[in-house]
Design a protein around this motif. Structure first.
Motif, PDB file in Angstrom:
ATOM      1  N   UNK A 136      39.290 -54.898  25.877  1.00  0.00           N
ATOM      2  CA  UNK A 136      40.242 -53.848  26.238  1.00  0.00           C
ATOM      3  C   UNK A 136      39.635 -53.020  27.358  1.00  0.00           C
ATOM      4  N   UNK A 137      40.232 -53.068  28.498  1.00  0.00           N
ATOM      5  CA  UNK A 137      39.732 -52.416  29.704  1.00  0.00           C
ATOM      6  C   UNK A 137      40.066 -50.924  29.669  1.00  0.00           C
ATOM      7  N   UNK A 170      32.041 -46.908  39.552  1.00  0.00           N
ATOM      8  CA  UNK A 170      32.961 -47.863  38.969  1.00  0.00           C
ATOM      9  C   UNK A 170      32.317 -49.203  38.672  1.00  0.00           C
ATOM     10  N   UNK A 171      31.102 -49.421  39.162  1.00  0.00           N
ATOM     11  CA  UNK A 171      30.354 -50.638  38.856  1.00  0.00           C
ATOM     12  C   UNK A 171      29.092 -50.247  38.104  1.00  0.00           C
ATOM     13  N   UNK A 202      32.869 -53.516  35.620  1.00  0.00           N
ATOM     14  CA  UNK A 202      33.632 -52.866  36.673  1.00  0.00           C
ATOM     15  C   UNK A 202      34.598 -51.851  36.055  1.00  0.00           C
ATOM     16  N   UNK A 203      34.148 -50.608  35.934  1.00  0.00           N
ATOM     17  CA  UNK A 203      34.890 -49.511  35.317  1.00  0.00           C
ATOM     18  C   UNK A 203      35.072 -49.794  33.822  1.00  0.00           C
ATOM     19  N   UNK A 204      36.277 -49.970  33.326  1.00  0.00           N
ATOM     20  CA  UNK A 204      36.477 -50.214  31.905  1.00  0.00           C
ATOM     21  C   UNK A 204      36.425 -48.945  31.085  1.00  0.00           C
ATOM     22  N   UNK A 265      37.200 -57.429  33.743  1.00  0.00           N
ATOM     23  CA  UNK A 265      36.903 -58.120  35.006  1.00  0.00           C
ATOM     24  C   UNK A 265      35.555 -58.816  34.979  1.00  0.00           C
ATOM     25  N   UNK A 266      34.610 -58.306  34.176  1.00  0.00           N
ATOM     26  CA  UNK A 266      33.276 -58.893  34.122  1.00  0.00           C
ATOM     27  C   UNK A 266      33.299 -60.347  33.681  1.00  0.00           C
TER      28      UNK A 266
END
Length: 305
Positions: A136-137, A170-171, A202-204, A265-266
């Protein structure tokens, strides 16, 4: 600090973080030691029945292809969760499910993507020996997955996790060297060649858990911004310190296994925005992300103990 963080979020949005994202279908990292002969491994079901942002034939195309090249049999699951549908596989992957209300409107409220009956069915299936990979992002996805996560002992945060101490907040890079990446069978792999020393997300979002084992733990200076509308921030946006919270953790539940990650995204390989910027396993800073995904699925399927 808040002004700098808000400026960073504006740059992320403008730079393609929410722009069009397509699968990088050409990305195919080598697999030196496949877990199973091609087509002979356990069945992995990738959910596509809950308005998922990531599906096997969409943004998780490379995810699915990587597992297939490792020997797993990957199918798209396009039916509601019941004992019958869940019985078709050993591993269920749910990535960024959404309630119908939020398919075009990423604002509060963010109702559950799953009915109470589906949550109960998944919980019983895991207790009986099934394995769940739940991803879940950032908001609104944690809101949609919250009920399912809670049923398995995880409390996920419906916000955006950002590193306030970094110009590239964000990273986030989780490393063994600073103990943000844990020592675990998943990070150790089957052989020294499969050892993971760093993972990039990447964020999340960030989450907590009652009795899970942490894999990825945020260090100091990480905050969760919790807007009413995704990617819309102001000085009044609620901010929560999530230092020490998780972005990846695993748990045994009954006879089954659960892995939860707060970033999607990872595990993808995407090209984002008009400049087709690499985001995910194809990112130059994330060379070990593909093996980390394989190791996670190896643990869920019992290849790693």
């Amino acid at each position: 600090m808040r002004t700098a963080l808000l400026s960073l979020l504006i740059l992320l949005a403008a730079g393609g973080a929410i722009a069009q994202q397509v699968a990088d279908s050409a990305f195919a990292p080598p697999i030196a030691n496949p877990a199973f002969p091609v087509g002979e491994g356990p069945v992995v079901m990738i959910d596509a029945a809950h308005h998922n942002f990531h599906t096997a034939d969409g943004r998780y195309y490379t995810f699915a292809r990587l597992l297939m090249r490792d020997g797993y049999r990957v199918i798209s699951s396009e039916a509601s969760f019941t004992a019958e549908t869940l019985g078709k596989g050993q591993i269920l992957v749910v990535s960024n499910a959404l309630n119908e209300r939020n398919t075009e409107d990423w604002s509060l409220p963010t109702p559950s993507a799953f009915t109470p009956e589906e949550v109960a069915a998944v919980r019983e299936w895991v207790h009986s020996g099934g394995s769940l990979l739940l991803i879940a992002d950032h908001m609104p996805f944690p809101g949609a997955a919250g009920d399912l996560a809670a049923a398995l002992g995880f409390q996920i945060n419906n916000g955006f996790a950002l590193d306030t101490a970094s110009d590239d907040g964000g990273t986030y890079v989780f490393r063994r060297a600073d103990n943000t990446l844990a020592d675990h069978p998943i990070t150790n792999g089957r052989t020294p060649a499969e050892r993971i020393d760093s993972v990039v997300s990447f964020t999340g979002e960030a989450f907590q858990a009652d009795s899970a084992v942490a894999l990825m733990t945020f260090g100091a200076g990480v905050s969760s911004l919790m807007p009413d509308v995704a990617w819309e921030f102001s000085d009044s946006t609620k901010q929560v310190d999530v230092s020490g919270w998780f972005q990846g953790a695993v748990s045994t539940v009954g006879k089954g296994r659960v892995a939860v990650f707060g970033e999607a995204a990872m595990f993808s390989a995407q090209l984002a925005g008009p400049n087709r910027v690499a985001v995910g396993m194809n990112h130059t800073r994330a060379p070990q992300n593909p093996q980390f995904l394989l190791n996670t699925v190896h643990w869920l399927s019992g290849v790693l103990e």
